[in-house]
Design an enzyme around this catalytic site. Sequence first.
Site, PDB file in Angstrom:
ATOM      1  N   HIS A 133      -2.732 -10.655  -3.128  1.00 45.79           N
ATOM      2  CA  HIS A 133      -1.099 -11.091  -3.033  1.00 45.79           C
ATOM      3  C   HIS A 133      -0.862 -11.902  -2.274  1.00 45.79           C
ATOM      4  O   HIS A 133      -0.068 -12.015  -1.160  1.00 45.79           O
ATOM      5  CB  HIS A 133      -0.594  -9.669  -2.412  1.00 45.79           C
ATOM      6  CG  HIS A 133       1.099  -9.713  -3.103  1.00 45.79           C
ATOM      7  ND1 HIS A 133       1.885  -8.633  -2.759  1.00 45.79           N
ATOM      8  CD2 HIS A 133       1.779 -10.546  -4.180  1.00 45.79           C
ATOM      9  CE1 HIS A 133       2.889  -8.894  -3.286  1.00 45.79           C
ATOM     10  NE2 HIS A 133       2.614 -10.016  -3.884  1.00 45.79           N
TER      11      HIS A 133
ATOM     12  N   CYS B 194       4.437  -6.574   2.019  1.00 41.17           N
ATOM     13  CA  CYS B 194       2.909  -6.968   1.941  1.00 41.17           C
ATOM     14  C   CYS B 194       2.478  -8.356   2.073  1.00 41.17           C
ATOM     15  O   CYS B 194       1.622  -8.805   2.818  1.00 41.17           O
ATOM     16  CB  CYS B 194       2.409  -6.507   0.468  1.00 41.17           C
ATOM     17  SG  CYS B 194       3.804  -5.940  -0.651  1.00 41.17           S
TER      18      CYS B 194
END
Length: 613
Positions: free
Chosen positions: A167, A106
């Site tokens: 993130h 990610c």
Amino acid sequence: MQESGFQMGVGQQCSATYTKGSQSKAFPLSRRSYLTALLALCIFPKTCGMSVAVDSKPNILLIMADDLGIGDIGCYGNNTIRTPNIDRLAREGVKLTQHIAAAPLCTPSRAAFLTGRYPIRSGMASSNRYRALQWNAGSGGLPVNETTFAKVLRQQGYTTGLIGKWHQGVNCEALNDHCHHPSNHGFDYFYGMPFTLLNNCQKNKPPELDAALQAKLWLYTQIIALAVLTVIVGKLTGLISASWKIVACFALAGSLFFTSWYSSYGFVRHWNCILMRNYDITEQPMKLERTAALMLKEAVSFIERNKHGPFLLFVSFLHVHTPLFTTEKFLGKSRHGLYGDHVEEMDWLVGKILDAIDKEDLKNNTFTYFASDHGGQLEAQEGKTQLGGWNGIYKGGKGMGGWEGGIRVPGIFRWPGVFPAGTVIDEPTSLMDIYPTVAHLGGGIVPQDRVVDGRNLMLLLQGKVQQSEHEFMFHYCGSYLHAVRWHQKDSGALWKAHYVTPIFHPEGAGACYGRGICPCFGEGVTHHDPPLLFDLSRDPSEAKPLSPGTEPLFDTVISRIERAVQEHRQTLTPVPQQLSLYNIMWKPWLQPCCGTFPLCWCDKEGDSAHPAL
């Protein structure tokens, strides 16, 4: 085959164009026919596949799933998990079959998506075993000198919003400096999770964050505790002559060791599982039972507030990352257990967001995109229950930098009247291509002072060109180059050379079940010299590597790819490593806290205002 349609431009002679395959014929229209066609377009803009020149800037809706496998969606071949809303997007638009993530995890994949650049260029590719950000209180993240597509579009008058997962870091050097925060990267509005979902975010789930290290730390703590207890008993029974001062120092050292690691890993749910609205924490820890409803409410509200546009809305789903917390409405409804339930819930959320676009009559002026950040995680299991995605016919999954299953993802575009409905494009494209594409749509330009690896997809999506601009694509695992693909356009071949591949565990299992996720370097990988070579146009599953004996062009292909690698490496420049061990470690002075640290707790949402789905 494309439908017949009218194409009109200001100051141009009007003609009707019929396209079949690659052949087009234009027929001049009389003034009466022109007026009739113009009236039809005004009254029935959705009919007959008609397209008109778009003078105003379109709204841009980007939807990204987390850990979704390409084989999990109906329009990509899954006939057991129901995804009618995502499938509808594909029917009404363009489906890409070779859409490639720039990284199999990610943090680096999303950095590349936001900047249009390989993560190694921004320092978001790791040379250690930590390949994604580990804490909200780390100091690493998307560098402030990187220009996201949100920054470009905001400069062009767009209202920009991010709902969901970030993130990409929060702070750099001081609490609340917010150097990595979405608001510092071009987003006018942020509501969501600055980190990512983990098993740790749900009570009574086994820890996911650094689970192997936590197990070792618990073992060391128990050994130290047993040693301290043994010394104390020995002192009391006279078997040990050490002074009580030494015993106390020994016990204190053990306590400090325990405190040093448990203060972070023991409270992951409070430190990492939080929701923020812009700079304010709204839930710490977050309540998973209402998170999906909150995200949907915020996305719809953003659309309603900015319906007069233009707007950029990036909906970054927490679905379908573990722990797969699914609302009661969808539990037990799919044929694939909890994971299938969760995918179907996500598809329902996609439908509600698209309904909001339709309700405000924005469909025809909205560029809509759906993708996943990388492939599904094969190793995500609980007992014999599979909790990760399915990557279809493609080998490997999340964490594997070279194998297709880790990087080939869904890619769907819709823009009625601009993109021909029901189109399938089997050309190499990248998540990084979104950057120059939306920058172009918004009237902006990509930065000229750096390498941008993405390519503008508009001509390809509109059917005006038949081939992708990508010739070579480089597949990294962390900062290590694992594979390279070469789109040999004159022959139609799609070569892929693997220099490094992970060692599956158990052997031949197709994933690294014994490790949790496949490594990028060290004893867990195999180096290939010469590299493994596949022609994906003939062998998309990468089942049968070619050799000089089976492929006459083997040496020529390998030589050309190696030359491309050398040219690519000459474009790389040293940058600060955002995922260094220091940057990813937990720093209590950087911990976002709703309250007075370490008493971080708040709930500003309230259950009554946000009923369940």
